[in-house]
Design a protein around this motif. Structure first.
Motif, mmCIF file in Angstrom:
data_model
loop_
_atom_site.group_PDB
_atom_site.id
_atom_site.type_symbol
_atom_site.label_atom_id
_atom_site.label_comp_id
_atom_site.label_asym_id
_atom_site.label_seq_id
_atom_site.Cartn_x
_atom_site.Cartn_y
_atom_site.Cartn_z
ATOM 1 N N ALA A 2 0.855 -1.185 0.000
ATOM 2 C CA ALA A 2 0.000 0.000 0.000
ATOM 3 C C ALA A 2 0.895 1.242 0.000
ATOM 4 N N ILE A 3 0.511 2.224 -0.790
ATOM 5 C CA ILE A 3 1.285 3.462 -0.918
ATOM 6 C C ILE A 3 0.444 4.607 -0.385
ATOM 7 N N ASP A 4 1.041 5.395 0.501
ATOM 8 C CA ASP A 4 0.374 6.587 1.016
ATOM 9 C C ASP A 4 1.215 7.804 0.671
ATOM 10 N N ILE A 5 0.559 8.862 0.212
ATOM 11 C CA ILE A 5 1.240 10.118 -0.101
ATOM 12 C C ILE A 5 0.675 11.200 0.811
ATOM 13 N N ASP A 6 1.544 11.819 1.586
ATOM 14 C CA ASP A 6 1.142 12.939 2.432
ATOM 15 C C ASP A 6 1.187 14.193 1.564
ATOM 16 N N THR A 7 0.043 14.534 0.974
ATOM 17 C CA THR A 7 0.008 15.662 0.041
ATOM 18 C C THR A 7 0.254 16.993 0.747
ATOM 19 N N GLY A 8 0.046 17.030 2.051
ATOM 20 C CA GLY A 8 0.348 18.246 2.802
ATOM 21 C C GLY A 8 1.832 18.467 2.978
ATOM 22 N N VAL A 23 4.111 4.593 -11.832
ATOM 23 C CA VAL A 23 3.285 4.555 -10.624
ATOM 24 C C VAL A 23 2.874 5.954 -10.186
ATOM 25 N N PHE A 24 3.821 6.901 -10.237
ATOM 26 C CA PHE A 24 3.572 8.251 -9.744
ATOM 27 C C PHE A 24 3.498 9.277 -10.867
ATOM 28 N N THR A 25 2.741 10.322 -10.626
ATOM 29 C CA THR A 25 2.689 11.477 -11.497
ATOM 30 C C THR A 25 2.543 12.697 -10.596
ATOM 31 N N GLN A 26 2.404 13.867 -11.187
ATOM 32 C CA GLN A 26 2.183 15.082 -10.415
ATOM 33 C C GLN A 26 0.944 15.780 -10.958
ATOM 34 N N ILE A 31 1.973 18.461 -7.059
ATOM 35 C CA ILE A 31 1.869 17.547 -5.933
ATOM 36 C C ILE A 31 1.777 16.106 -6.444
ATOM 37 N N SER A 32 2.500 15.232 -5.761
ATOM 38 C CA SER A 32 2.546 13.833 -6.157
ATOM 39 C C SER A 32 1.186 13.162 -6.030
ATOM 40 N N GLU A 33 0.917 12.271 -6.978
ATOM 41 C CA GLU A 33 -0.275 11.434 -6.907
ATOM 42 C C GLU A 33 0.000 10.130 -7.635
ATOM 43 N N LEU A 34 -0.793 9.120 -7.305
ATOM 44 C CA LEU A 34 -0.657 7.827 -7.958
ATOM 45 C C LEU A 34 -1.391 7.845 -9.287
ATOM 46 N N LEU A 35 -0.828 7.174 -10.255
ATOM 47 C CA LEU A 35 -1.529 6.994 -11.519
ATOM 48 C C LEU A 35 -2.735 6.097 -11.275
ATOM 49 N N PRO A 36 -3.808 6.295 -11.990
ATOM 50 C CA PRO A 36 -4.997 5.451 -11.814
ATOM 51 C C PRO A 36 -4.653 3.977 -11.955
ATOM 52 N N ALA A 45 9.949 -2.522 -6.170
ATOM 53 C CA ALA A 45 11.306 -2.028 -5.939
ATOM 54 C C ALA A 45 11.420 -0.546 -6.300
ATOM 55 N N LEU A 46 10.833 -0.156 -7.417
ATOM 56 C CA LEU A 46 10.883 1.251 -7.816
ATOM 57 C C LEU A 46 10.060 2.129 -6.885
ATOM 58 N N VAL A 47 8.946 1.604 -6.391
ATOM 59 C CA VAL A 47 8.108 2.368 -5.466
ATOM 60 C C VAL A 47 8.874 2.627 -4.176
#
Length: 64
Positions: A2-8, A23-26, A31-36, A45-47
């Motif tokens: 599970a991946i959590d991003i603290d957008t704050g 996996v990630f975009t902006q 601000i970072s977010e996960l790709l759908p 490993a990359l995550v």
């Protein structure tokens, strides 16, 4: 996984998107977010490397 991003905490450095672009975009504000469809953390490993590369530790990864 599970991946959590603290957008704050995210400052928009973009290291996550550079390290794991599948996996990630902006968003429009940088601000970072996960790709759908990537909420499951595919590409483990990359995550984990992207989480380590974040200069403000805004990304956390845990085993589900």
């Amino acid at each position: 996984m599970a991946i959590d991003i603290d957008t704050g905490a995210c400052i928009g450095a973009g290291q996550c998107a550079l390290t794991a672009p599948g996996v990630f975009t902006q968003d429009d504000d940088g601000i970072s977010e996960l790709l759908p469809g990537r909420e499951d953390g595919a590409g483990g490993a990359l995550v984990r490397e992207a989480a380590r590369a974040c200069p403000v530790s805004a990304i956390s990864v845990r085993e589900a």
